[in-house]
Write a protein that holds these residues in place. Structure first.
Motif, short mmCIF file in Angstrom:
data_model
loop_
_atom_site.label_atom_id
_atom_site.label_comp_id
_atom_site.label_asym_id
_atom_site.label_seq_id
_atom_site.Cartn_x
_atom_site.Cartn_y
_atom_site.Cartn_z
N LYS A 45 0.71 -1.22 0.34
CA LYS A 45 -0.10 -0.16 -0.07
C LYS A 45 0.52 1.07 -0.18
N GLY A 46 0.15 2.22 -0.43
CA GLY A 46 1.01 3.58 0.02
C GLY A 46 1.87 4.63 1.23
N GLY A 47 2.34 4.99 0.52
CA GLY A 47 2.66 5.90 2.03
C GLY A 47 3.78 5.18 2.97
N VAL A 48 4.11 3.59 3.09
CA VAL A 48 5.29 3.02 3.53
C VAL A 48 6.72 3.46 3.59
N GLY A 49 6.73 3.94 2.49
CA GLY A 49 8.26 4.65 1.59
C GLY A 49 8.76 3.71 0.84
N LYS A 50 8.17 3.38 0.28
CA LYS A 50 8.54 2.86 -1.05
C LYS A 50 9.68 3.98 -1.98
N SER A 51 8.99 5.09 -2.16
CA SER A 51 9.86 6.03 -2.64
C SER A 51 11.44 6.42 -2.00
N THR A 52 10.92 6.32 -0.35
CA THR A 52 12.44 6.93 0.16
C THR A 52 13.88 5.79 0.19
N VAL A 53 12.84 4.25 0.11
CA VAL A 53 13.96 3.57 0.11
C VAL A 53 14.41 2.96 -1.11
N GLU A 205 11.87 -3.30 6.25
CA GLU A 205 10.84 -2.77 7.01
C GLU A 205 11.17 -1.73 7.54
N ASN A 206 10.22 -0.18 7.06
CA ASN A 206 10.43 1.11 7.61
C ASN A 206 9.69 1.41 8.04
N TYR A 207 10.00 3.03 9.60
CA TYR A 207 9.27 2.74 10.91
C TYR A 207 9.35 1.73 11.78
N SER A 208 10.03 1.25 11.87
CA SER A 208 10.40 -0.10 12.84
C SER A 208 10.29 0.48 13.98
N ARG A 241 15.61 -3.13 8.23
CA ARG A 241 14.89 -2.39 9.22
C ARG A 241 15.67 -1.08 9.66
N LEU A 242 14.18 0.49 9.14
CA LEU A 242 14.51 1.86 9.56
C LEU A 242 13.96 1.94 10.65
N PRO A 243 14.36 3.24 11.14
CA PRO A 243 13.64 3.65 11.80
C PRO A 243 12.85 5.36 11.07
N ILE A 244 12.28 5.58 12.47
CA ILE A 244 11.31 6.76 11.66
C ILE A 244 11.99 7.94 12.33
N ASP A 245 12.74 8.57 11.28
CA ASP A 245 13.92 9.26 11.42
C ASP A 245 13.86 10.42 11.04
N PRO A 246 13.64 11.32 11.22
CA PRO A 246 12.99 13.02 11.14
C PRO A 246 13.77 14.00 9.67
N THR A 247 15.27 13.11 10.27
CA THR A 247 16.32 14.08 9.62
C THR A 247 15.61 13.74 8.20
N LEU A 248 15.59 12.24 8.07
CA LEU A 248 15.33 11.43 6.70
C LEU A 248 14.10 12.38 6.13
N ALA A 249 12.96 12.31 6.58
CA ALA A 249 12.36 12.72 6.35
C ALA A 249 12.00 14.18 5.94
N LYS A 250 12.81 15.05 6.02
CA LYS A 250 12.84 16.73 6.12
C LYS A 250 14.24 16.64 4.66
N ALA A 251 14.52 15.61 4.68
CA ALA A 251 16.00 15.51 3.85
C ALA A 251 14.99 14.96 2.26
N CYS A 252 14.15 13.83 2.19
CA CYS A 252 13.45 13.73 0.85
C CYS A 252 13.02 14.09 1.21
N ASP A 253 12.32 15.67 1.77
CA ASP A 253 10.95 16.17 1.29
C ASP A 253 11.68 17.91 1.26
P1 ADP Z 1 5.61 5.91 -0.24
O1 ADP Z 1 6.06 5.93 -1.56
O2 ADP Z 1 5.50 4.37 0.17
O3 ADP Z 1 4.55 6.54 -1.06
P2 ADP Z 1 7.46 7.88 0.66
O4 ADP Z 1 8.87 7.33 0.60
O5 ADP Z 1 6.51 8.58 -0.21
O6 ADP Z 1 5.79 6.67 0.79
O7 ADP Z 1 7.00 8.32 2.24
C1 ADP Z 1 6.05 9.25 2.86
C2 ADP Z 1 6.49 10.31 3.63
O8 ADP Z 1 6.92 9.43 4.70
C3 ADP Z 1 7.81 10.88 3.40
O9 ADP Z 1 7.12 12.92 3.31
C4 ADP Z 1 9.01 10.24 3.33
O10 ADP Z 1 9.70 11.46 3.39
C5 ADP Z 1 8.36 9.88 5.19
N1 ADP Z 1 9.22 8.84 5.61
C6 ADP Z 1 9.53 8.19 4.66
N2 ADP Z 1 10.27 7.24 5.51
C7 ADP Z 1 10.64 7.25 6.60
C8 ADP Z 1 11.33 7.25 7.66
N3 ADP Z 1 11.76 5.94 7.89
N4 ADP Z 1 11.64 8.11 8.61
C9 ADP Z 1 11.05 8.73 8.16
N5 ADP Z 1 10.03 9.73 7.72
C10 ADP Z 1 9.67 8.84 6.45
#
Ligand code: ADP
Length: 275
Positions: A45-53, A205-208, A241-253
């Motif tokens: 499903k969407g939102g699990v962090g597939k694009s981030t990975v 696994e993301n958000y572990s 396994r990836l933790p919830i990491d706010p710095t990762l979200a900030k960098a990606c976004d």
């Molecule tokens: P998907 O491709 O599965 O829809 P995304 O990779 O776009 O999901 O991630 C959704 C949101 O969650 C994005 O804003 C991303 O930066 C954030 N995110 C993803 N993985 C993590 C993580 N491990 N820690 C913190 N934020 C994350």
């Protein structure tokens, strides 16, 4: 025998009762593409962090000196250009479309680099979207690429089906979250790949967990993971396994995924290197 039979079942598209082998639905690569490995990144499903990975894997392989490309097949939810801070439009010539290049030389093709405004929605039906993904493969001059990562749309719909049939996928990485594992949505994505004989490299696994910056304690925000049990049930290895990491979200976004120091996917990259 059908009227338009070519006498070669693998290429013949005739609807014929005498077919001896399935039709090969692979789309041809562009004449200017020399892609060695195609790795698809999928999720249930969407939102699990597939694009981030996907972005993280691309960065990890580029850091190893590999030539890397990312084909963003998540047409209705493209996030790859944003993670790398890329903007369109893509250019092209009579040989095909030229991918955008990130600061570290990762080649990217995405629908978000084609639309006039990055917020324009793509309101197309499945077969049109699937056709565009095939074009991203056939009509893009990828050049020399060691690893092409395909950021797949979530689920088991039309587009994943087309990608598995038309692109020479060498392996898939399945991204999941503790929440998703409870519902076993991920099993559907895994079983689809199995049915289509696509090798599955393993689970990420993301958000572990989340590590408290004050006390250092790890909290399972989305509940205790069943990853090991599920991996066993599905017969797949756990890759990371990836933790919830706010710095990762900030960098990606913020378009700076290439600057993330922490490499949570190093072991996966090592493994891909051996493929
Ligand atoms: P998907 O491709 O599965 O829809 P995304 O990779 O776009 O999901 O991630 C959704 C949101 O969650 C994005 O804003 C991303 O930066 C954030 N995110 C993803 N993985 C993590 C993580 N491990 N820690 C913190 N934020 C994350």
């Amino acid at each position: 025998m059908a009227e338009n039979c070519t006498h070669d079942c693998s290429t013949c598209s005739a609807n014929c009762g005498e077919r001896t082998e399935p039709q090969d639905l692979r789309a041809p690569a562009n004449a200017g593409s020399r892609v060695k490995k195609v790795i698809a990144v999928v999720s249930g499903k969407g939102g699990v962090g597939k694009s981030t990975v996907t972005a993280g894997l691309a960065v990890a392989m580029a850091r190893r000196g590999k030539k890397v490309g990312v084909l963003d097949a998540d047409i209705t939810g493209p996030s790859i250009p944003k993670a790398f801070g890329l903007h369109g439009p893509l250019t092209g010539d009579d040989k095909g479309m030229v991918p955008a290049e990130t600061r570290t030389g990762i080649k990217v093709v995405s629908v978000n680099l084609l639309t006039e405004n990055e917020t324009d929605p793509v309101i197309w039906r499945g077969p049109v979207i699937a056709g565009l993904v095939t074009q991203f493969w056939s009509d893009t001059v990828w050049g020399d690429v060691d690893y092409l990562f395909v950021d797949m749309p979530p689920g088991t719909g039309d587009v994943p089906l087309t990608v598995f049939q038309s692109l020479p996928v060498d392996g898939i990485v399945v991204v999941t979250s503790p929440q998703e594992l409870v519902g076993m949505i991920v099993a559907k994505a895994v079983n689809m790949a199995k049915l289509m004989n696509i090798p599955i490299l393993g689970l990420v696994e993301n958000y572990s967990w989340f590590e408290c910056p004050d006390c250092g304690k790890r909290h399972a925000i989305y509940g205790e993971s069943r990853l090991d049990d599920v991996a066993l049930e599905l017969g797949l290895p756990v890759l990371a396994r990836l933790p919830i990491d706010p710095t990762l979200a900030k960098a990606c976004d913020g378009g700076r995924v290439e600057e993330v120091a922490q490499n949570y996917l190093e072991e996966v990259a090592q493994r891909l290197n051996q493929e």
